[in-house]
Write a protein that holds these residues in place. Sequence first.
Motif, PDB file in Angstrom:
ATOM      1  N   ASN A  79      -4.540   0.635 -12.906  1.00 47.85           N
ATOM      2  CA  ASN A  79      -3.069   0.753 -12.963  1.00 47.85           C
ATOM      3  C   ASN A  79      -2.540   1.870 -12.060  1.00 47.85           C
ATOM      4  N   LEU A  80      -3.135   1.991 -10.881  1.00 41.95           N
ATOM      5  CA  LEU A  80      -2.725   3.068  -9.976  1.00 41.95           C
ATOM      6  C   LEU A  80      -2.266   2.537  -8.615  1.00 41.95           C
ATOM      7  N   TRP A  81      -2.529   1.272  -8.346  1.00 38.76           N
ATOM      8  CA  TRP A  81      -2.289   0.703  -7.010  1.00 38.76           C
ATOM      9  C   TRP A  81      -0.843   0.881  -6.537  1.00 38.76           C
ATOM     10  N   THR A  82       0.118   0.496  -7.384  1.00 38.61           N
ATOM     11  CA  THR A  82       1.510   0.538  -6.920  1.00 38.61           C
ATOM     12  C   THR A  82       1.956   1.965  -6.610  1.00 38.61           C
ATOM     13  N   GLU A  83       1.358   2.948  -7.300  1.00 43.10           N
ATOM     14  CA  GLU A  83       1.755   4.346  -7.083  1.00 43.10           C
ATOM     15  C   GLU A  83       1.158   4.938  -5.805  1.00 43.10           C
ATOM     16  N   VAL A  84       0.030   4.414  -5.355  1.00 42.91           N
ATOM     17  CA  VAL A  84      -0.675   5.083  -4.238  1.00 42.91           C
ATOM     18  C   VAL A  84      -0.912   4.198  -3.019  1.00 42.91           C
ATOM     19  N   LYS A  85      -0.523   2.911  -3.074  1.00 38.27           N
ATOM     20  CA  LYS A  85      -0.916   1.988  -1.996  1.00 38.27           C
ATOM     21  C   LYS A  85      -0.406   2.407  -0.617  1.00 38.27           C
ATOM     22  N   ASP A  86       0.688   3.183  -0.578  1.00 34.35           N
ATOM     23  CA  ASP A  86       1.224   3.607   0.717  1.00 34.35           C
ATOM     24  C   ASP A  86       0.687   4.957   1.173  1.00 34.35           C
ATOM     25  N   ARG A  87      -0.226   5.554   0.399  1.00 33.28           N
ATOM     26  CA  ARG A  87      -0.776   6.850   0.826  1.00 33.28           C
ATOM     27  C   ARG A  87      -2.274   6.951   0.552  1.00 33.28           C
ATOM     28  N   LEU A  88      -2.974   5.860   0.821  1.00 32.96           N
ATOM     29  CA  LEU A  88      -4.413   5.814   0.552  1.00 32.96           C
ATOM     30  C   LEU A  88      -5.208   6.815   1.382  1.00 32.96           C
ATOM     31  N   SER A  89      -4.656   7.219   2.535  1.00 35.98           N
ATOM     32  CA  SER A  89      -5.388   8.158   3.398  1.00 35.98           C
ATOM     33  C   SER A  89      -5.136   9.617   3.017  1.00 35.98           C
ATOM     34  N   LYS A  90      -4.234   9.824   2.046  1.00 35.74           N
ATOM     35  CA  LYS A  90      -3.931  11.195   1.603  1.00 35.74           C
ATOM     36  C   LYS A  90      -5.007  11.696   0.630  1.00 35.74           C
ATOM     37  N   PRO A  91      -5.149  13.027   0.478  1.00 31.86           N
ATOM     38  CA  PRO A  91      -6.197  13.554  -0.400  1.00 31.86           C
ATOM     39  C   PRO A  91      -5.995  13.151  -1.861  1.00 31.86           C
ATOM     40  N   GLY A  92      -7.107  12.810  -2.529  1.00 33.96           N
ATOM     41  CA  GLY A  92      -7.061  12.478  -3.956  1.00 33.96           C
ATOM     42  C   GLY A  92      -6.564  13.641  -4.792  1.00 33.96           C
ATOM     43  N   MET A  93      -6.831  14.870  -4.303  1.00 35.67           N
ATOM     44  CA  MET A  93      -6.413  16.055  -5.046  1.00 35.67           C
ATOM     45  C   MET A  93      -4.894  16.236  -5.044  1.00 35.67           C
ATOM     46  N   GLY A  94      -4.182  15.489  -4.181  1.00 35.12           N
ATOM     47  CA  GLY A  94      -2.728  15.608  -4.112  1.00 35.12           C
ATOM     48  C   GLY A  94      -2.009  14.850  -5.216  1.00 35.12           C
ATOM     49  N   LEU A  95      -2.754  14.109  -6.016  1.00 37.04           N
ATOM     50  CA  LEU A  95      -2.142  13.336  -7.102  1.00 37.04           C
ATOM     51  C   LEU A  95      -1.923  14.217  -8.336  1.00 37.04           C
TER      52      LEU A  95
END
Length: 259
Positions: A134-150
């Motif tokens: 349940n995370l795709w819609t929140e992050v699909k436009d920033r997949l190349s950004k750091p995971g720690m930024g979430l």
Amino acid sequence: MAKSIDISDLDIYYGDFKAVEGVNMTIRARAVTAFIGPSGCGKSTFLRALNRMHEVIPGARVEGKVMVSGQSLYDPGVDPVAVRRQIGMVFQRPNPFPTMSIYENVLAGNRLNSRKIKKAEADEIVERSLKSANLWTEVKDRLSKPGMGLSGGQQQRLCIARAIAVEPEVLLMDEPCSALDPISTSAIEDLIHELKADYTIVIVTHNMQQAARVSDDTGFFNLKAAGQPGHLVEFNPTNKMFTNPDEESTEAYISGRFG
């Protein structure tokens, strides 16, 4: 395929110290099993023994049996890395790999298993896993950004996506919401409900209301006395545990009279 786990006469040691003693239970496939009990009674130790994470601690060992589909996980010929692929783990604090993007975090387990993955397959794994978490819609436009930024709750769902990307049969969760706010906790609980259609889920929680909300079966662990090993006091369907437990000490713990 989600699998059940049969545990018989399981004793868990740290060196000479017996931390958990004599556990017998069957964890049902495609159900959520919660472990509750006071701090230091061996819940997390027992959880880690289910995918051989316990033995990464020097001097740690188990006696007894943990069986999945007729295979003993502790047989000498069984590869612990293969066990951990089959039985995934989500930890208490979200732990995305800090130098990796969201995309690479999801694929970390697949890459670790040294499989060569084509770009199209990698894209598919990432999308499927993030949708499942349940995370795709929140992050699909920033997949190349750091995971720690979430946010914390998003990081924990990213860790769940990473765990399910390798298609395990069982998911272990060690207090997955204890570091999260109520809204993120609610999102993870909803996710657990959805995931049990495909996975066998085992969760350790300090939050009794959470155990009551998310689980189908509950095991109550306790110590007989300080310095004694933890043991399983009672294991029953959750609605029975919370309304009509077999053991007086279960009732006392659930009603808040100790612990």
